[in-house]
Design a protein around this motif. Structure first.
Motif, PDB file in Angstrom:
ATOM      1  N   ASN A   1       0.794  -1.223   0.000  1.00 57.84           N
ATOM      2  CA  ASN A   1       0.000   0.000   0.000  1.00 57.84           C
ATOM      3  C   ASN A   1       0.831   1.279   0.000  1.00 57.84           C
ATOM      4  O   ASN A   1       0.302   2.353  -0.297  1.00 57.84           O
ATOM      5  N   THR A   2       2.103   1.188   0.347  1.00 57.72           N
ATOM      6  CA  THR A   2       2.958   2.384   0.370  1.00 57.72           C
ATOM      7  C   THR A   2       4.172   2.258  -0.542  1.00 57.72           C
ATOM      8  O   THR A   2       4.808   3.267  -0.848  1.00 57.72           O
ATOM      9  N   GLY A   3       4.523   1.048  -0.938  1.00 55.38           N
ATOM     10  CA  GLY A   3       5.727   0.844  -1.729  1.00 55.38           C
ATOM     11  C   GLY A   3       6.993   0.810  -0.904  1.00 55.38           C
ATOM     12  O   GLY A   3       8.097   0.744  -1.457  1.00 55.38           O
ATOM     13  N   GLU A   4       6.862   0.857   0.422  1.00 59.34           N
ATOM     14  CA  GLU A   4       8.045   0.828   1.286  1.00 59.34           C
ATOM     15  C   GLU A   4       8.694  -0.560   1.268  1.00 59.34           C
ATOM     16  O   GLU A   4       8.008  -1.577   1.364  1.00 59.34           O
ATOM     17  N   VAL A   5      10.005  -0.580   1.154  1.00 55.17           N
ATOM     18  CA  VAL A   5      10.752  -1.829   1.267  1.00 55.17           C
ATOM     19  C   VAL A   5      11.050  -2.054   2.750  1.00 55.17           C
ATOM     20  O   VAL A   5      11.782  -1.281   3.367  1.00 55.17           O
ATOM     21  N   LEU A   6      10.463  -3.109   3.299  1.00 57.24           N
ATOM     22  CA  LEU A   6      10.680  -3.429   4.722  1.00 57.24           C
ATOM     23  C   LEU A   6      11.956  -4.227   4.920  1.00 57.24           C
ATOM     24  O   LEU A   6      12.599  -4.127   5.970  1.00 57.24           O
TER      25      LEU A   6
ATOM     26  N   THR B   1      10.277   2.496  -2.437  1.00 57.65           N
ATOM     27  CA  THR B   1      11.114   3.454  -1.717  1.00 57.65           C
ATOM     28  C   THR B   1      11.789   2.777  -0.545  1.00 57.65           C
ATOM     29  O   THR B   1      11.244   1.840   0.049  1.00 57.65           O
ATOM     30  N   PHE B   2      12.971   3.275  -0.217  1.00 54.51           N
ATOM     31  CA  PHE B   2      13.710   2.802   0.961  1.00 54.51           C
ATOM     32  C   PHE B   2      13.641   3.829   2.080  1.00 54.51           C
ATOM     33  O   PHE B   2      14.349   3.707   3.081  1.00 54.51           O
ATOM     34  N   LEU B   3      12.782   4.829   1.900  1.00 51.73           N
ATOM     35  CA  LEU B   3      12.539   5.860   2.907  1.00 51.73           C
ATOM     36  C   LEU B   3      11.100   5.741   3.394  1.00 51.73           C
ATOM     37  O   LEU B   3      10.234   5.243   2.663  1.00 51.73           O
ATOM     38  N   PRO B   4      10.807   6.190   4.596  1.00 51.27           N
ATOM     39  CA  PRO B   4       9.430   6.104   5.098  1.00 51.27           C
ATOM     40  C   PRO B   4       8.458   6.869   4.194  1.00 51.27           C
ATOM     41  O   PRO B   4       8.779   7.949   3.698  1.00 51.27           O
ATOM     42  N   ARG B   5       7.285   6.287   3.987  1.00 44.70           N
ATOM     43  CA  ARG B   5       6.268   6.922   3.150  1.00 44.70           C
ATOM     44  C   ARG B   5       4.896   6.592   3.708  1.00 44.70           C
ATOM     45  O   ARG B   5       4.610   5.436   4.019  1.00 44.70           O
ATOM     46  N   SER B   6       4.059   7.590   3.846  1.00 45.28           N
ATOM     47  CA  SER B   6       2.714   7.382   4.376  1.00 45.28           C
ATOM     48  C   SER B   6       1.786   6.863   3.294  1.00 45.28           C
ATOM     49  O   SER B   6       2.082   6.941   2.100  1.00 45.28           O
ATOM     50  N   ARG B   7       0.642   6.349   3.719  1.00 41.79           N
ATOM     51  CA  ARG B   7      -0.369   5.857   2.774  1.00 41.79           C
ATOM     52  C   ARG B   7      -0.860   7.000   1.891  1.00 41.79           C
ATOM     53  O   ARG B   7      -1.072   6.813   0.682  1.00 41.79           O
ATOM     54  N   GLU B   8      -1.016   8.173   2.471  1.00 42.63           N
ATOM     55  CA  GLU B   8      -1.490   9.325   1.699  1.00 42.63           C
ATOM     56  C   GLU B   8      -0.470   9.737   0.647  1.00 42.63           C
ATOM     57  O   GLU B   8      -0.826  10.059  -0.507  1.00 42.63           O
ATOM     58  N   GLU B   9       0.803   9.751   1.020  1.00 42.30           N
ATOM     59  CA  GLU B   9       1.847  10.098   0.055  1.00 42.30           C
ATOM     60  C   GLU B   9       1.895   9.082  -1.078  1.00 42.30           C
ATOM     61  O   GLU B   9       2.074   9.443  -2.246  1.00 42.30           O
ATOM     62  N   ALA B  10       1.729   7.803  -0.724  1.00 42.00           N
ATOM     63  CA  ALA B  10       1.758   6.758  -1.737  1.00 42.00           C
ATOM     64  C   ALA B  10       0.592   6.906  -2.704  1.00 42.00           C
ATOM     65  O   ALA B  10       0.751   6.756  -3.925  1.00 42.00           O
ATOM     66  N   ASP B  11      -0.581   7.208  -2.181  1.00 39.22           N
ATOM     67  CA  ASP B  11      -1.761   7.354  -3.041  1.00 39.22           C
ATOM     68  C   ASP B  11      -1.591   8.507  -4.029  1.00 39.22           C
ATOM     69  O   ASP B  11      -2.078   8.447  -5.164  1.00 39.22           O
ATOM     70  N   SER B  12      -0.900   9.568  -3.578  1.00 41.61           N
ATOM     71  CA  SER B  12      -0.698  10.714  -4.474  1.00 41.61           C
ATOM     72  C   SER B  12       0.281  10.390  -5.603  1.00 41.61           C
ATOM     73  O   SER B  12       0.272  11.042  -6.645  1.00 41.61           O
ATOM     74  N   LEU B  13       1.130   9.379  -5.378  1.00 41.36           N
ATOM     75  CA  LEU B  13       2.128   8.992  -6.381  1.00 41.36           C
ATOM     76  C   LEU B  13       1.675   7.826  -7.246  1.00 41.36           C
ATOM     77  O   LEU B  13       2.271   7.555  -8.290  1.00 41.36           O
ATOM     78  N   ALA B  14       0.644   7.128  -6.806  1.00 41.54           N
ATOM     79  CA  ALA B  14       0.240   5.879  -7.453  1.00 41.54           C
ATOM     80  C   ALA B  14      -0.361   6.118  -8.828  1.00 41.54           C
ATOM     81  O   ALA B  14      -0.986   7.152  -9.099  1.00 41.54           O
TER      82      ALA B  14
END
Length: 577
Positions: free
Chosen positions: A262-267, A439-452
């Protein structure tokens, strides 16, 4: 009369006037006036001396100010040497990389009394000392030479005890990675001058730190830490599972990633072989290679997930449709057949479950060559992936797409992509159809949705999730199942090219999965390169790549906050007595 009495008598009769008196042709002055004149002369001489001395000093200062600086060594200004790098933290604040203080040994050759003696003494403290090279440095005409960078405190104390004139120590910073190789390909490493040259270390320099250092605007001050999206606990699990897999399955390499869909963050992400960034030179070329982002591979039958999604999303194929998979496809001198053929008509779910090359190729043929190419481009599988890591390779594809290319690409041969890129495209198929760059940096769900970018319909995503779950339960992904976490996935066993031909004896195996598949939170992709064996003695993806994913999920799901569900409707509780 004595001599003293005669002098006293003359003195008592002497008369001195305020004005000059003449005795014959000689004039005499009073002693007081004569003393004053001498004092004035001495003061004038002293003042003139001071003026000359300060004039010389001032002139030299002006000369030094206008002269070009003399290049006497490769040493930079103190601020450059002492410039700090920001700490790198995981998402929970655990330190992944930090600076520690150290010293480096240098020499001023013009002050060295006996170069031979100095070299012999240093050899007693410094291991693997190149005595010939050291002797050349100490005998050179330069005024500065580095002798050894980044010494230990004990080495510094031992060298100080030698009492060698003409050598000294310069304070520096050394980068330290507490986890060693745990996240080496994500963090990267720095060079001897503490400049990032790989991974996120290089990324940090690229966004401004290197420019500031180049113009001398960095300092020894503590910098704001850089927090990554990585969870160190999960990262350690992933690397540990991969290390066991390489050993147990006798493979040459392996890799895996855990991605927030949902965010694209690499855990977590690891690629083996790897290296220790504290000693990067020991990694050699093999260990430096990050196969997850900087290696491209034919991903085999995992690509059938994208082909099936393409067919369903086009509206030309429905889940209830069937395709004749009784006979091989012959085209352009090639024969396309199934690995374990059922030799009958197969429904779309059965094509996916049995990984039918014939059925998948026929679905791709319905969409057409241009539609196929457009869909993979839309999914980001044919262009270079955008992320913070500098080490990202561009996928390869045929220069000209023909029907034979479309058919082979439909089941994973003919296009090579990076494993992380495949995972990102897979996440878009299970998260509702949104392609989110990793991304390898923290990203919120809202930020991800704006980029999706929406790449498939919600209905297509729902249907793909049901196929992934069915394949894990009834198909080749059974060894990835973890009780309570509803894993779904697709295996891929690709023949490797050996001496210009595909070899049945050498495989690149992968497993693309998501969990919990009813409402996916995380995608896990694994690959294992050229395994010699697997669970139950098999060598296909279901016997080795799938168990890798199962082990990662079993050990990390709870840490990621996913609650297990038991029973048909997920309402049952796990009770311990």
């Amino acid at each position: 009369m004595s001599f003293l009495s005669r002098i006293m008598g003359v003195k008592s009769r002497a008369h001195f006037s305020a004005g000059p008196a003449r005795f014959g042709a000689v004039a005499f002055e009073g002693t007081r006036k004569r003393s004053g004149s001498q004092a004035k002369s001495r003061v004038a001489i002293l003042m003139a001396g001071f003026v000359v001395a300060y004039g010389v000093i001032g002139g030299r200062l002006v000369q030094y100010a206008v002269d070009q600086p003399e290049t006497v060594s490769s040493i930079g200004p103190a601020d450059h040497l002492m410039a700090s790098r920001p700490d790198i933290l995981d998402r929970n604040g655990e330190i992944l990389a930090t600076d520690i203080r150290t010293v480096s040994l240098y020499a001023e050759p013009h002050k060295i009394v006996d170069a031979d003696e100095a070299v012999e003494k240093l050899a007693t403290v410094l291991p693997n000392l190149n005595m010939k090279e050291m002797h050349q440095k100490l005998k050179s005409n330069t005024r500065f030479q580095w002798l050894r960078r980044q010494l230990t405190p004990k080495q510094q104390n031992d060298i100080l005890a030698l009492g060698i004139p003409g050598i000294g120590f310069r304070p520096e910073k050394r980068r330290f990675y507490p986890g060693g190789p745990t996240a080496s390909h994500i963090l990267g490493h720095v060079n001897i001058d503490n400049r990032g040259i790989a991974g996120m270390e290089r990324y940090i320099d690229s966004i401004g730190l290197a420019d500031l250092a180049a113009i001398g605007m960095t300092s020894d001050a503590k910098l704001e830490p850089v927090k990554l999206s990585i969870d160190l606990r999960v990262q350690n699990i992933v690397r540990d599972v991969l290390a066991d897999a390489v050993k147990n399955y006798e493979a040459i390499a392996a890799g895996a990633v855990v991605l927030d869909v949902n965010t694209g963050e690499v855990l977590a992400m690891a690629s083996l072989p790897d290296y220790d960034p504290n000693r990067p030179a020991e990694g050699a070329q093999e260990g430096w290679m990050n196969r997850m982002t900087n290696g491209t591979f034919e991903m085999g039958s995992t690509f059938k997930t994208f082909t099936t999604a393409m067919a369903l999303d086009s509206g030309k194929v429905r889940m209830t449709d069937s395709f004749d998979a009784r006979f091989p496809i012959r085209i352009g001198g090639f024969t396309i057949k199934d690995f374990h053929g059922k030799h009958r008509v197969l429904t779309v779910p059965e094509i996916f479950q049995y990984s039918s090359n014939i059925g998948t190729a026929k679905m791709a043929d319905i969409v057409g060559i241009e539609g196929h190419k457009e869909f993979l481009t839309r999914m980001g599988l044919l262009s270079k992936m955008q992320t913070e890591l500098p080490e990202v390779k561009t996928p390869t594809q045929p220069r000209e797409w023909k029907k034979i290319n479309s058919i082979t690409i439909s089941f994973g041969h003919g296009v090579s992509t990076t494993p992380l890129q495949t995972a990102v495209a897979g996440a878009a198929l299970v998260n509702g159809g949104k392609l989110i760059q990793p991304t390898f940096l923290p990203r919120s769900r809202e930020e991800a949705d704006s980029l999706a970018q929406v790449v498939v319909r919600q209905q297509t995503s729902d249907e793909v999730r049901s196929l992934l779950r069915w394949n894990a339960v009834a198909g080749s992904g059974k060894r990835a199942l973890v009780e309570g976490f509803n894993v779904g996935g697709k295996t891929g066993t690709a023949d490797k090219v050996v001496n210009g031909r595909y070899s049945n004896d050498h495989n690149f195996n992968a497993f693309l999965s998501a969990f919990p598949i009813d409402d996916p939170k995380y995608l896990v992709l694994s690959f294992i390169d050229d395994p010699r064996t697997g669970e139950g003695g098999g060598h296909t993806a279901g016997a080795n790549a799938a168990p890798i994913v199962g082990n990662i999920i079993a050990r990390s799901a709870a840490l990621l906050g996913v609650k297990p569900k038991f029973g048909p409707d997920g309402s049952a509780l796990l009770v311990s007595y």
